[in-house]
Design an enzyme around this catalytic site. Structure first.
Site, PDB file in Angstrom:
ATOM      1  N   ASP A 101      24.383 -62.893 -11.797  1.00  0.00           N
ATOM      2  CA  ASP A 101      24.067 -64.465 -11.669  1.00  0.00           C
ATOM      3  C   ASP A 101      23.533 -64.654 -10.632  1.00  0.00           C
ATOM      4  OD1 ASP A 101      26.075 -63.217  -9.896  1.00  0.00           O
ATOM      5  OD2 ASP A 101      27.521 -64.681 -10.615  1.00  0.00           O
ATOM      6  N   HIS A 128      -2.945 -52.716  -3.995  1.00  0.00           N
ATOM      7  CA  HIS A 128      -1.628 -53.896  -3.960  1.00  0.00           C
ATOM      8  C   HIS A 128      -0.458 -53.104  -3.572  1.00  0.00           C
ATOM      9  CE1 HIS A 128      -3.871 -57.397  -5.554  1.00  0.00           C
ATOM     10  NE2 HIS A 128      -4.209 -57.062  -4.218  1.00  0.00           N
ATOM     11  N   ASP A 137      -1.244 -55.590   4.963  1.00  0.00           N
ATOM     12  CA  ASP A 137      -1.790 -56.782   4.431  1.00  0.00           C
ATOM     13  C   ASP A 137      -0.529 -57.932   4.219  1.00  0.00           C
ATOM     14  OD1 ASP A 137      -2.867 -58.841   2.832  1.00  0.00           O
ATOM     15  OD2 ASP A 137      -3.640 -57.417   1.488  1.00  0.00           O
ATOM     16  N   ASP A 158      -3.354 -64.896   4.801  1.00  0.00           N
ATOM     17  CA  ASP A 158      -3.599 -63.525   4.099  1.00  0.00           C
ATOM     18  C   ASP A 158      -4.350 -62.811   5.017  1.00  0.00           C
ATOM     19  OD1 ASP A 158      -4.022 -61.568   2.363  1.00  0.00           O
ATOM     20  OD2 ASP A 158      -5.228 -62.673   1.032  1.00  0.00           O
ATOM     21  N   HIS A 214     -13.601 -53.916  -4.940  1.00  0.00           N
ATOM     22  CA  HIS A 214     -13.129 -55.560  -4.929  1.00  0.00           C
ATOM     23  C   HIS A 214     -14.243 -56.412  -4.295  1.00  0.00           C
ATOM     24  CE1 HIS A 214     -11.821 -55.548  -0.862  1.00  0.00           C
ATOM     25  NE2 HIS A 214     -11.160 -54.385  -1.140  1.00  0.00           N
ATOM     26  N   HIS A 231     -11.584 -64.268  -1.723  1.00  0.00           N
ATOM     27  CA  HIS A 231     -10.846 -65.239  -2.729  1.00  0.00           C
ATOM     28  C   HIS A 231     -10.500 -66.484  -2.036  1.00  0.00           C
ATOM     29  CE1 HIS A 231      -7.112 -64.359  -0.980  1.00  0.00           C
ATOM     30  NE2 HIS A 231      -7.491 -62.901  -1.081  1.00  0.00           N
ATOM     31  N   HIS A 253      -4.150 -66.383  -3.878  1.00  0.00           N
ATOM     32  CA  HIS A 253      -5.508 -66.313  -4.840  1.00  0.00           C
ATOM     33  C   HIS A 253      -5.368 -67.883  -5.325  1.00  0.00           C
ATOM     34  CE1 HIS A 253      -5.032 -61.627  -5.249  1.00  0.00           C
ATOM     35  NE2 HIS A 253      -5.391 -62.063  -3.849  1.00  0.00           N
ATOM     36  N   GLU A 284     -12.665 -59.950   3.095  1.00  0.00           N
ATOM     37  CA  GLU A 284     -11.539 -58.635   3.322  1.00  0.00           C
ATOM     38  C   GLU A 284     -12.276 -57.450   2.591  1.00  0.00           C
ATOM     39  OE1 GLU A 284      -8.437 -58.623   0.674  1.00  0.00           O
ATOM     40  OE2 GLU A 284      -8.877 -60.961   0.048  1.00  0.00           O
ATOM     41  N   TYR A 323     -11.896 -47.299   0.983  1.00  0.00           N
ATOM     42  CA  TYR A 323     -10.605 -46.598   0.579  1.00  0.00           C
ATOM     43  C   TYR A 323     -11.323 -45.114   0.203  1.00  0.00           C
ATOM     44  CZ  TYR A 323      -9.669 -51.606   0.354  1.00  0.00           C
ATOM     45  OH  TYR A 323      -9.657 -52.753   0.607  1.00  0.00           O
ATOM     46  N   ARG A 353      -8.998 -51.729   5.584  1.00  0.00           N
ATOM     47  CA  ARG A 353      -9.494 -52.902   4.723  1.00  0.00           C
ATOM     48  C   ARG A 353      -9.118 -54.075   6.264  1.00  0.00           C
ATOM     49  NH1 ARG A 353      -6.766 -53.670   0.662  1.00  0.00           N
ATOM     50  NH2 ARG A 353      -5.012 -54.640   1.155  1.00  0.00           N
ATOM     51  N   GLU A 404      -9.130 -58.123   6.871  1.00  0.00           N
ATOM     52  CA  GLU A 404      -9.253 -59.189   6.192  1.00  0.00           C
ATOM     53  C   GLU A 404      -8.893 -60.640   7.204  1.00  0.00           C
ATOM     54  OE1 GLU A 404      -6.074 -59.479   2.979  1.00  0.00           O
ATOM     55  OE2 GLU A 404      -7.136 -61.202   2.141  1.00  0.00           O
TER      56      GLU A 404
HETATM   57  N1  GLY Z   1      -2.974 -59.857  -0.068  1.00  0.00           N
HETATM   58  C1  GLY Z   1      -3.688 -59.857  -1.515  1.00  0.00           C
HETATM   59  C2  GLY Z   1      -5.155 -60.303  -1.226  1.00  0.00           C
HETATM   60  O1  GLY Z   1      -5.561 -59.778  -0.241  1.00  0.00           O
HETATM   61  O2  GLY Z   1      -5.907 -60.495  -2.127  1.00  0.00           O
HETATM   62 MN    MN Z   2      -6.802 -61.640   0.250  1.00  0.00          MN
HETATM   63 MN    MN Z   3      -4.359 -59.757   1.869  1.00  0.00          MN
END
Ligand code: GLY
Ligand code: MN
Ligand code: MN
Length: 440
Positions: free
Chosen positions: A36, A240, A257, A268, A347, A351, A358, A381, A385, A403, A405
């Site tokens: 619950d 991710h 991240d 982000d 990638h 974004h 996002h 970002e 890798y 990375r 960002e």
């Molecule tokens: N934290 C997710 C991204 O960087 O898109």
């Molecule tokens: Mn991001």
């Molecule tokens: Mn991120």
């Protein structure tokens, strides 16, 4: 979120709606976790953007009929017995007095009342296809009206996706929204800095996550904007990764991240740092290359540049760098055209960022990358890798994932970096971490 800004947004939306139409928005449901127990409630971003109303079981109806704009809110009824257990509800009176609804009704009356509000409207705007139950509910109200045509009622015959209107509104941030986003960014920058300062070999990744979450909450954020990624060593090559349950080892890089949510707006940020406070030569070479790609992309972030100019800048610098490091072999332009970088960078440059991490908004208009303009907020970002399993590269590169960002807002003359308070160069990172070593 101020109520006055919600009113302005509703008025803007009314202006875009056709005469004799209605818009419907639904509050987020509560998601069951187990037994619950429920997941913490997070309001639907579109609903919150237009209402600032933070309860589940609510429907907002914007009606534009006969030259009159009406904001109607269906919401939960006050109920002292239930409120004793689960907290205060706004109720219909305050929905009008505080939240600015012209009319408010108990949500239990939705099915009875809604067909009347939809009658004789030509069009219904709503967020199609998110919630099948809501889609079906709308069709069932319309179906009831269709059965009354002989009584002289007309049912709406146009069903229009609301996204095209609200998403473009949400894409350009107001000065109030930018204040919230700056606060989310500043909270997140401090949390990253604390996590770097408290990193020790032998910790679990989730113990660094605990530092981030503590700092978010301590500084006034009530939630991370998305699950924190704390990835040590090869885990950083999983974009991710959120298990966060590995032990941080000597010689690892740690990729974090993580971003806080503040007043419904996300930050982000990603930083990558050496667990022991000192980059190895291979780690630093990759790190500096990623940093150079990000700097090249940030130079493109100004009004009038197209969205893809940032990714193009990243690719040019990255592929040249990968050739210089002998990770790729060949002509830079050919390698870019052949997408030879994909095993290392898979990638985009980033974004849109806003109420959703996002965030909403088109990237292309009529098939052409859109131009950046003042008030747009997005991440830049880039990352490299190199999986431990990648046997095509020299062993010294394997298991390195980096990375970097940051959150960028386009201004009239260029851009601001909302996340600039946080250290970024290898020298700054090492300095911060050396301070940690002497404090211990
Ligand atoms: N934290 C997710 C991204 O960087 O898109
Ligand atoms: Mn991001
Ligand atoms: Mn991120």
């Amino acid at each position: 979120m101020t109520l006055a800004s919600c009113k302005v947004r509703r008025d803007e939306l009314f202006n875009k709606m056709a005469d004799n139409s209605v818009a419907l928005l639904k509050a987020a449901p509560i998601f069951h976790r187990n037994s619950d127990t429920e997941f913490p409630f997070r309001q639907d971003s579109h609903f919150y953007y237009l209402t600032a109303f933070n309860e589940t079981e609510a429907i907002a109806l914007l009606s534009k009929k006969a030259g009159k704009n009406t904001f109607i809110l269906f919401c939960q009824e006050k109920d002292p017995l239930i409120e004793r257990w689960t907290g205060k509800r706004v109720g219909q009176k305050d929905a009008c007095d505080i939240y600015g609804a012209d009319e408010a009704y108990p949500v239990s009356e939705l099915d009875n009342k809604m067909p009347g509000f939809l009658a004789n409207a030509n069009a219904i705007y709503y967020l199609t296809g998110i919630d099948t139950h809501f889609d079906n509910q709308i069709f069932s109200w319309v179906e009831r009206l269709r059965k009354k045509v002989r009584q002289g009622l007309n049912a709406p015959h146009q069903f229009i996706d609301l996204r095209q209107f609200i998403d473009e509104q949400r894409l350009i941030k107001s000065s109030d929204e930018l204040k919230y986003m700056q606060k989310a960014a500043s909270i997140s920058a401090k949390a990253h800095s604390k996590a770097m300062s408290q990193c020790k070999i032998g910790m679990y990744e989730y113990q660094l996550e605990a530092v981030l979450l503590y700092e978010f909450y301590a500084q006034g954020s009530r939630s991370p904007a998305y699950p924190c990624i704390v990835a040590t060593g090869n885990n950083a090559c999983t974009l991710h990764y959120t298990q966060n349950n590995a032990v941080i080892k000597e010689g690892d890089l740690v990729l974090i991240d993580a971003g806080a949510e503040f007043e419904g707006y996300a930050a982000d940020i990603t930083r990558t740092f050496p667990a022991n406070g000192k980059f190895t030569a291979s780690q630093q070479a990759i790190y500096e290359l990623v940093l150079a790609t990000q700097e090249a992309a940030i130079l493109q972030a100004k009004p009038g540049m197209t969205w893809d100019s940032m990714q193009n800048a990243i690719l040019k610098v990255m592929v040249q760098g990968l050739v210089d490091l002998k990770i790729l072999q060949g002509q830079v332009q050919t390698l870019i055209e052949e997408k030879a970088y994909l095993p290392f960078y898979m990638h985009n440059s980033g974004h849109w960022l806003g109420m959703d991490v996002h965030d909403v908004g088109e990237y292309k208009i009529a098939g052409i990358w859109r131009k950046l303009s003042s008030g747009m907020v997005f991440t830049i970002e880039p990352g490299i890798y190199i999986s431990r399993e990648n046997t095509t590269v020299d062993e010294k590169w394997r298991g390195i994932g980096v990375r970097i960002e940051d959150d960028i807002v386009i201004t009239d003359s260029g851009c601001d970096i909302l996340t600039k308070e946080l250290v970024k160069t290898p020298q700054e990172i090492e300095k911060l971490m050396q301070k940690r070593a002497s404090d211990v």
